[in-house]
Design an enzyme around this catalytic site. Sequence first.
Site, short mmCIF file in Angstrom:
data_model
loop_
_atom_site.label_atom_id
_atom_site.label_comp_id
_atom_site.label_asym_id
_atom_site.label_seq_id
_atom_site.Cartn_x
_atom_site.Cartn_y
_atom_site.Cartn_z
N GLY A 54 44.08 40.79 66.26
CA GLY A 54 43.36 41.95 66.77
C GLY A 54 44.32 42.89 67.48
N CYS A 81 47.78 35.21 65.64
CA CYS A 81 48.22 36.37 66.41
C CYS A 81 47.43 36.50 67.72
CB CYS A 81 48.15 37.63 65.55
SG CYS A 81 49.08 39.02 66.23
N TYR A 82 46.52 37.49 67.84
CA TYR A 82 45.72 37.59 69.06
C TYR A 82 44.93 36.30 69.28
CZ TYR A 82 42.41 39.22 72.58
OH TYR A 82 41.67 39.34 73.74
N HIS A 168 51.11 36.15 60.64
CA HIS A 168 49.89 36.24 59.83
C HIS A 168 50.06 35.51 58.50
CE1 HIS A 168 47.62 39.26 62.21
NE2 HIS A 168 48.83 39.59 62.64
N GLU A 170 47.80 35.00 56.34
CA GLU A 170 46.85 35.51 55.34
C GLU A 170 47.41 36.65 54.50
OE1 GLU A 170 45.76 37.82 59.17
OE2 GLU A 170 46.71 35.94 58.57
N GLY A 223 25.22 51.21 35.92
CA GLY A 223 26.27 51.07 34.92
C GLY A 223 27.52 50.44 35.50
N VAL A 225 29.69 47.55 38.04
CA VAL A 225 29.84 46.09 38.06
C VAL A 225 28.76 45.43 38.90
CG1 VAL A 225 31.36 44.20 38.74
CG2 VAL A 225 32.33 46.25 37.70
N ASP A 226 28.55 45.92 40.12
CA ASP A 226 27.67 45.24 41.07
C ASP A 226 26.23 45.15 40.57
OD1 ASP A 226 29.97 45.30 42.58
OD2 ASP A 226 29.34 46.97 43.83
N LYS A 366 34.31 42.00 46.04
CA LYS A 366 34.28 42.64 44.72
C LYS A 366 34.92 41.77 43.63
CE LYS A 366 33.38 46.63 42.54
NZ LYS A 366 32.17 47.45 42.69
#
Length: 510
Positions: A54, A81-82, A168, A170, A223, A225-226, A366
């Site tokens: 953060g 980190c934080y 980090h 990630e 039309g 993807v979702d 997504k």
Amino acid sequence: MHDKILVLDFGSQYTQLIARRTRELGVYSEIKPFNTPVDEIKKAAPKAIIFSGGPASVWDEESPRIDLDIFNLNIPILGICYGMQITTHLLGGKVERSDKREFGPAKLKVIEHLDLLKDIPDGSDIWMSHGDRVLELPEGFTAIAESENSPVAAVKNEKLKMYCTQFHPEVVHTKYGKEILSNFIFNIAGCKNTWTSKSFADSTIKEIREKVGSSKVICGLSGGVDSAVAAVIIQRAIMENLYCIFVDTGLMRFNESAEVVHSFKDMGLNLIHVDATERFYNKLSGVSDPEKKRKIIGEEFINVFDEEASKISDVDFLAQGTLYPDVIESVSVKGPSATIKSHHNVGGLPEKMNLKLVEPLRELFKDEVRAVGYELGVPANILNRHPFPGPGLGIRIMGEITKERVEILRLADHIFIDEIKKGGIYDDIWQAFCVYLPVKTVGVMGDERTYEDVIALRAVTSLDGMTANWSRIPYDILEKTSVRIINEVKGINRVVYDISTKPPSTIEWE
């Protein structure tokens, strides 16, 4: 039931990455605000907790704090980190503002190749982003790694099952970050990697079947993807009781309406196609303000959708393609974001129609939606299509929307997409499109002077659309695109390329 990792968000720009990396390892993760009550955490029953980084300092007056009871849950915790700094601060250690801040690449010196850092090579690349550093460790903690500017780059307390990193893991810049997270998730927390696109699809189909029963569901298809994946997964659950409404606003891409109708009928969806092109053009006549255009398109979409839906009797549910980033945003650690622009997708239907919601994708990012789509057999031409905003070409025309401008933009956009497909780079780009600029510029064609409008090309690379960099399209592809647009699209005599990043710019121009 899948094992679950709870990610507590302290406001880091990388919080979503933590959840995504966890899911990539096959373990379900959820993001919650840092101040989530301990009782709620107990109810969620996570196998482990990760504290995100953060922007705050533990010395800031309003820095995020957590309930100390969280350390008594006997659940493995990883502080990043934080997350490391606040853990140290609250448990009696000492954190100081560093003379040498670390932002960017660093080298990891591993002191102990066990537990969290098992099989992590000494001297590997890591990514730092901090202004504070740990000076003294709380009782029971020991340092397991360091960096040049951080004498304490990683720590552990085996008794409390607590591990922390100043860097980090990630982000992709940390070379062995995925292995570090894997060590925590599997070796320390004991999670099982059962979260897959197939398991999600199977369980969601079952849940929808139980929730909806024999009721009818309506779904607005765009039309994209979702909505396509949401419709297919609901159809697998309730079959003919799903009614899909495709509202053609006249603002779709080249030949897209026909392709959508053809693809969805091939998938066996119960499709209602409404061509409302003239209706939308009439409503948008004379309107130039981008927010007004968005609102008109959204409101008219709702009106058309409502009219068609009212023709279907006994509908109890409305399907929406809500994704996990939308859910996270609503409970953001920073509170509601300032409105930069109205959301791309059309909203307001549940309030107007008084229907219960079915949101089969609200747990997914997504890329996970696409993976589930492949699992369900949704055609690749739909799954791999670049994102397209709800208001369509209406927000890619600067100024007033007219039929002539839509046709110009649609053809130019088709040429651009055609050339990047021919160049073999379509799938490497997150989103590519054209923008119509009603700006007259001088040109010359043959021996005649021209005074015509401009087309801007926009192409970006991104993981999720939240941040984006402009795509380094080869010059020969840009040149072919420019030549074709100027030669084939009447009314255009100049093509420019947008090299802005997000932030500070947005991906769309309006």
